[in-house]
Design an enzyme around this catalytic site. Sequence first.
Site, PDB file in Angstrom:
ATOM      1  N   SER A 396       0.831  -1.192   0.000  1.00 48.43           N
ATOM      2  CA  SER A 396       0.000   0.000   0.000  1.00 48.43           C
ATOM      3  C   SER A 396       0.878   1.259   0.000  1.00 48.43           C
ATOM      4  O   SER A 396       1.826   1.358  -0.761  1.00 48.43           O
ATOM      5  CB  SER A 396      -0.964  -0.033   1.187  1.00 48.43           C
ATOM      6  N   ASP A 680      -4.633  -4.539  -3.402  1.00 48.28           N
ATOM      7  CA  ASP A 680      -3.896  -4.151  -2.206  1.00 48.28           C
ATOM      8  C   ASP A 680      -3.940  -5.280  -1.185  1.00 48.28           C
ATOM      9  O   ASP A 680      -5.007  -5.798  -0.840  1.00 48.28           O
ATOM     10  CB  ASP A 680      -4.530  -2.888  -1.623  1.00 48.28           C
TER      11      ASP A 680
END
Length: 853
Positions: A396, A680
């Site tokens: 991330s 993610d």
Amino acid sequence: MGSSAYSPLDQFIQANNPRRKIEIRKGNRGRPRSTEDEPEIPQLCWLTVKIIGMRNLRKADLLSQTDCYVRLWLPTASRQEVRTRTVSNCRNPVWNETFHFMIQSEVKNVLELTVCDEDTITPDDQLLTVRFDVAKIQPGEKVRLSFELNPENQEELEVEFLLDNIPGVSEKIVTNGVLVSREVSCVEVQVDDTKMRSPYTREAIDLNGRNFTFIMKGSYEETQNISMGPSCSQRGSDSTMFHYIKYSQPNLDVMLPKECLYCGHDANRREKDINGPLSVPLNSLDLGKKRTVVRGASYEVSVKEEDGSKNLDLRLGFELCAEEKDFICKRKKVVAAALKNVLQLDEDLQEDEQVPVVAVMTTAGGVRSMTSMFGSLLALQELGVLDCISYISGLSATTWTMAKLYEDANWSQKDLRGPIDDIRKYVIKSKLHCFSTDHLKYYEKELCERKLEGHKLSFTDLWGLFIDSMLHSEENTHKLSDQQLAVNQGQNPLPIYLSLNVRDKFSTLDFKEWVEFTPYEVGALKYGAFVRSEDFGSEFFMGHLMKKIPESRICFLEGTWSNIFSQSFMDIVYLSGHSEDFWHRWTRGTEDDVEEHPALPTRPHEQTTRLSLPKGYLSNALREMMTGRPAVSYYHNFIKGLQLHNKYLENESFCMWKDTVLDSSPNQLNAMGDYLKLVDTAFFINTSCPPFLRPERKVDVILHLNYSGGSQTLPLDLFSEYCLEQGIPFPCTELSREDREHLKECYVFQDSLEAPVLVYFPLVCDTFRRYKAPNVERSPTDMEQGRVDVSNIFAPYGTGQLTYTEGNFNKLLNLCNYNILNNKHLILRALKTAVERKKRFKNCSPPQSSDLS
């Protein structure tokens, strides 16, 4: 392929159409290997499947019995399905139809027998599917089996199997015990559109602007068009290529154009559909020389084989690549000197045996995590510990920090206050400029160029460009492979970025596969398949690079790694701590073991026969709604075409990451599409730890820097539970109730010698409220700088907050810096323990626990 698949060709040959001619040949394309550990040449086998009949077939229609047929699919032998004829309105249908498949015994071959009800108006209903592991049948053995589909109603499917070795035929394969790369053949299809004059009609025939469509299911190309004639807006080539598994028995389906005939000087032309569609099995063609497949009045289609032997462009293996091994050797010299200094050792450490591997892992949290990571790394640099670290992993938004740092090839050898001052300017700056007209035009131009290069666009590409504009004043042209310059001398830790590959119609909990990115390689941990970082995004087939596509700029990868738009409703259910069982009950199909008579002896790698009962349309629609993701990142699948090894479920490396509902369903697991769908990692578990738990990296100490919002223990709890379920060595991270209610700045976890020492830093504001530096109390006027509310998941440090005030940026940075500095003693004690472990391991003495509390 079944006998029914050959019947159209047999009829075609018998018809002896004077305008078409088919000749027979089989060619091959070898791929020599130079590795010393080349496996023995496996045996190819001929599998004969006879569908005999069914008894007490369930009723699918209200007013009549089922109009039943059986569909056979063995994707490792052929991507084309075959089927029996339909027996109408019958409870006990009998077929006695035989089908043949050429199989590779080293591959996991699971035959799917799907019983269907034929409908004239609506799509055919799939009543049930039996999945049978062909490995249960021994060569030379004929077995007649009855599959009990419903013991209560005595519903059975009767099938006969015969497996024979094919003498004199062999195939070279490359395998790592999980994936298998098989031999690839390449054929050229050529169309000669020279004008001819029909000897029968004396009419001039023209094919200007006409398209020939060729389809080969299971090949790399799948569909190819050839456009003929100067009147075409984009004149195509008169030949095209197909790459396919050599022994996969594909068909070449030819869609022929209508011919345009001119009668004398008459301007009016008439179209004649002289030649309809044609399906030609390639194993019926002799491809040694150029041969005519079909000949019309004005064209001739011919097929020949092209020899193109080459080695794999993909690395199959669970070991570290040569470049990373070389990096570790160089980095250990830096680490050995740094450890001697910070631990004040009397003797030098022996690089090969006594130098521990130390890694830093981070968690997601938007700009909060990006800022926090800068503060933590600055503290590690001030302690002299940064040079003790061999790996840094991120996911991330911490990948933004890493990508920013690795633009400088010597960043860890310079004062990090410089990059921090630079990033501060971008964090406190308004992001409205990212939506200016000039920026929007720039985004459009970049996306168009990316599409022309051959990438498949998604919304995350736009997000990546936004990140680039948010963190840079001008276009950033850096790529992942450029970071090799920052590690080629071992001068910095090796960066590892993490993402998840997901599937449509599955929640992230049900299906996810860890994908790691380093400057050297991108690979799937479970499969042991890696490609060079500069080749990631290019098109592969069976481990061969088929189409080179320019490497993505790193901003597009940052958009992938930090894809905040990939969360599904089922992900929210999981992350909220609730079970998905309720939704599974309504959306998942039913899977049960099936007994077969007579019972066959089983070996460890053989799978039980499974019966699948699909859910209805409403359940499927509900499942799609619950698992739908707003946006995922698409990249060409570098393991496309590869097949699973017959004993893949016994492979320790595969089993280490075996955690999806499809892992024991090879046909579904191996139905790898054209694209990876990356999201993610934080939407499963907010951790970047998995790459450090690969046994090959031999990580001894992990500095766990947690920057997540909300609960500071949930990511660690989830990952600890995950490791326990997977049997992955990981220290016990149990905290007392008192600690959970009032977290300290640092915890150290250690148990078995197999598990790394874990130094855990939750994002808390504890003694920082009273101390601005270790043992330096705050003055009354400075108390405000110690009030950092990181427990609130909303403002000022909410994950969605992209802009901070300068004061809030500085406070968060100083907090993370302080928490590291204030726990220097625990970090050094963990490093010392790792050094002692290495010495004990070298001396083969029993390990003894160290008190690290």
